[in-house]
Design an enzyme around this catalytic site. Sequence first.
Site, mmCIF file in Angstrom:
data_model
loop_
_atom_site.group_PDB
_atom_site.id
_atom_site.type_symbol
_atom_site.label_atom_id
_atom_site.label_comp_id
_atom_site.label_asym_id
_atom_site.label_seq_id
_atom_site.Cartn_x
_atom_site.Cartn_y
_atom_site.Cartn_z
ATOM 1 N N CYS A 204 -6.128 14.656 1.122
ATOM 2 C CA CYS A 204 -7.112 14.928 0.065
ATOM 3 C C CYS A 204 -6.842 16.197 -0.727
ATOM 4 O O CYS A 204 -6.549 16.140 -1.917
ATOM 5 C CB CYS A 204 -8.501 15.019 0.686
HETATM 6 N N1 LIG Z 1 -8.185 10.376 5.107
HETATM 7 C C1 LIG Z 1 -9.223 11.082 4.712
HETATM 8 O O1 LIG Z 1 -9.607 12.048 5.363
HETATM 9 C C2 LIG Z 1 -10.003 10.709 3.478
HETATM 10 C C3 LIG Z 1 -11.264 11.277 3.294
HETATM 11 C C4 LIG Z 1 -12.009 10.930 2.198
HETATM 12 C C5 LIG Z 1 -11.465 10.072 1.254
HETATM 13 N N2 LIG Z 1 -10.218 9.530 1.409
HETATM 14 C C6 LIG Z 1 -9.733 8.611 0.398
HETATM 15 O O2 LIG Z 1 -9.870 7.271 0.859
HETATM 16 C C7 LIG Z 1 -8.817 6.458 0.354
HETATM 17 C C8 LIG Z 1 -8.092 5.795 1.508
HETATM 18 O O3 LIG Z 1 -7.516 6.811 2.302
HETATM 19 P P1 LIG Z 1 -7.106 6.617 3.809
HETATM 20 O O4 LIG Z 1 -6.931 7.983 4.349
HETATM 21 O O5 LIG Z 1 -8.029 5.674 4.496
HETATM 22 O O6 LIG Z 1 -5.675 5.908 3.639
HETATM 23 P P2 LIG Z 1 -4.770 5.245 4.763
HETATM 24 O O7 LIG Z 1 -3.373 5.329 4.266
HETATM 25 O O8 LIG Z 1 -5.130 5.780 6.102
HETATM 26 O O9 LIG Z 1 -5.222 3.724 4.752
HETATM 27 C C9 LIG Z 1 -5.110 2.891 3.670
HETATM 28 C C10 LIG Z 1 -4.910 1.473 4.189
HETATM 29 O O10 LIG Z 1 -4.906 0.618 3.047
HETATM 30 C C11 LIG Z 1 -3.922 -0.371 3.254
HETATM 31 N N3 LIG Z 1 -3.594 -0.935 1.962
HETATM 32 C C12 LIG Z 1 -2.786 -0.464 0.995
HETATM 33 N N4 LIG Z 1 -2.814 -1.264 -0.070
HETATM 34 C C13 LIG Z 1 -3.659 -2.270 0.222
HETATM 35 C C14 LIG Z 1 -4.109 -3.401 -0.480
HETATM 36 N N5 LIG Z 1 -3.711 -3.665 -1.726
HETATM 37 N N6 LIG Z 1 -4.978 -4.218 0.119
HETATM 38 C C15 LIG Z 1 -5.399 -3.972 1.384
HETATM 39 N N7 LIG Z 1 -5.016 -2.907 2.090
HETATM 40 C C16 LIG Z 1 -4.161 -2.059 1.517
HETATM 41 C C17 LIG Z 1 -2.815 0.356 3.972
HETATM 42 O O11 LIG Z 1 -1.950 -0.554 4.645
HETATM 43 C C18 LIG Z 1 -3.605 1.242 4.923
HETATM 44 O O12 LIG Z 1 -3.853 0.596 6.144
HETATM 45 C C19 LIG Z 1 -7.953 7.392 -0.483
HETATM 46 O O13 LIG Z 1 -8.370 7.332 -1.813
HETATM 47 C C20 LIG Z 1 -8.278 8.758 0.071
HETATM 48 O O14 LIG Z 1 -8.069 9.761 -0.872
HETATM 49 C C21 LIG Z 1 -9.485 9.813 2.533
#
Ligand SMILES: NC(=O)c1ccc[n+]([C@@H]2O[C@H](COP(=O)([O-])OP(=O)(O)OC[C@H]3O[C@@H](n4cnc5c(N)ncnc54)[C@H](O)[C@@H]3O)[C@@H](O)[C@H]2O)c1
Length: 423
Positions: A260
């Site tokens: 982030c």
């Molecule tokens: N990790 C954090 O602490 C956090 C906190 C708040 C917000 N976010 C936001 O949340 C969002 C997701 O982050 P995350 O950390 O969960 O990512 P991540 O990489 O842990 O998980 C994302 C998942 O989405 C899957 N994916 C990718 N493309 C896809 C598609 N087209 N259809 C279905 N699945 C798909 C991937 O295989 C993966 O399993 C981002 O925008 C991030 O900025 C993350």
Amino acid sequence: MNPEVAIVGAGYVGVPLAQVFAEAGKRVVLVDVVQERVDMLNRGESYIEDVPSELMQRLVADGLSATTDFDVLRDADAILIAVPTPLSRQREPDLSYVLRAATDVAARLREGHLVVLEATTYPGTTREDVLPVLERSGLKVGEGFHLAFSPERVDPGNERWTTKNVPKVVGGITPACTERAAALYESAIDTVHRVSTPEAAELTKLLENIFRSVNIALVNEIAQLCDRMTIDIWEVVEAAATKPFGFMSFSPGPGLGGHCIPIDPFYLTWKAREFGFYTEFIELAGKVNESMPYFCRSLVSQALNHAAQKAMKGSRVLVLGVAYKPDIGDMRESPALKLISLLQNAGSDVSYHDPHVPRLADARLGLNMESVPLEPAGYDCVVIVTDHSSIDYEQLVDDASLVVDLRNATGEKGAESPKVFKL
Ligand SMILES: NC(=O)c1ccc[n+]([C@@H]2O[C@H](COP(=O)([O-])OP(=O)(O)OC[C@H]3O[C@@H](n4cnc5c(N)ncnc54)[C@H](O)[C@@H]3O)[C@@H](O)[C@H]2O)c1
């Protein structure tokens, strides 16, 4: 059985979100493009530390499931999108994951669906980028389906504040969209805060992350000054934090990490340019924070030079802790990667120990390493980059010949020891 909630993207955000809805009694399905992840989840094996496998097994036994088949979306009541929003090589927003997910949703959109984007992004994404893709289905927002933005605020590893008890901000394209999304979250999450538009919700999340980035940069800059003035930055931060109002404590460190804080602010910088506006605080904070691995390398050099009469070239250095924050194994954007690469470029023979990260690889920096046992005596210098709580830092001070402590992990013992150099 038809799922009530389908979550697209089974990652750090999607899996805890699925847990919260499942524990509220909802029928939940996780949809991901990676078969291996889906198989693991269906076996009750979790790769997300906040949701242990024992819990995942229970949730799966109670009906939670995962799939790569997007057709399950047709029968869901609500579809939440939690896919990655990285930066491109040119450090511009990469919406390709969001657009691909939106396209897959659009192909299955039906009357009555609620779609919520949870991925962190710039103001305007929900309305300008996602909505047109969904309306290609022929359905109209507010009539055929509802669309909202609600930022995920999960803090991986934080046991006090979880997806369930961190208030959820919700902004829909129409008032009915907001209400529909808020009602869904209210069924599982303790507090829901409504805002008038998706743009307000999108910017809320960015403001939170920019606030952190700017304040971390401020304390990092003061830390660099403290080094010249031979003042202990940790003592100063601790003292300032005794003020009961008007001050919030941030710690210096080797640089920003995680998915982030190093990335999200630049989503706003990019969007602001469309309005002829330059987000100078964001740029400055980025510059200061990105300078920290270089500054930390110079601390290692000084320590080796002064305490061991050694050059960096040829010295054996153990990096202790490489995950971007304590007690988790998340390596995304970890400043340890940059620091290891800088130490190697200076000629040091670098190993690392991290109980949460058995191996690390970074193609861009040419890194491919395995965690070694923690045997501090075998190194010229141990650099504490991430302060995992399972490590005995007092023992480390006893066993190591030289320690560079970038996290104040060695506390008072480190402050008193001539072989500990602190950031
Ligand atoms: N990790 C954090 O602490 C956090 C906190 C708040 C917000 N976010 C936001 O949340 C969002 C997701 O982050 P995350 O950390 O969960 O990512 P991540 O990489 O842990 O998980 C994302 C998942 O989405 C899957 N994916 C990718 N493309 C896809 C598609 N087209 N259809 C279905 N699945 C798909 C991937 O295989 C993966 O399993 C981002 O925008 C991030 O900025 C993350």
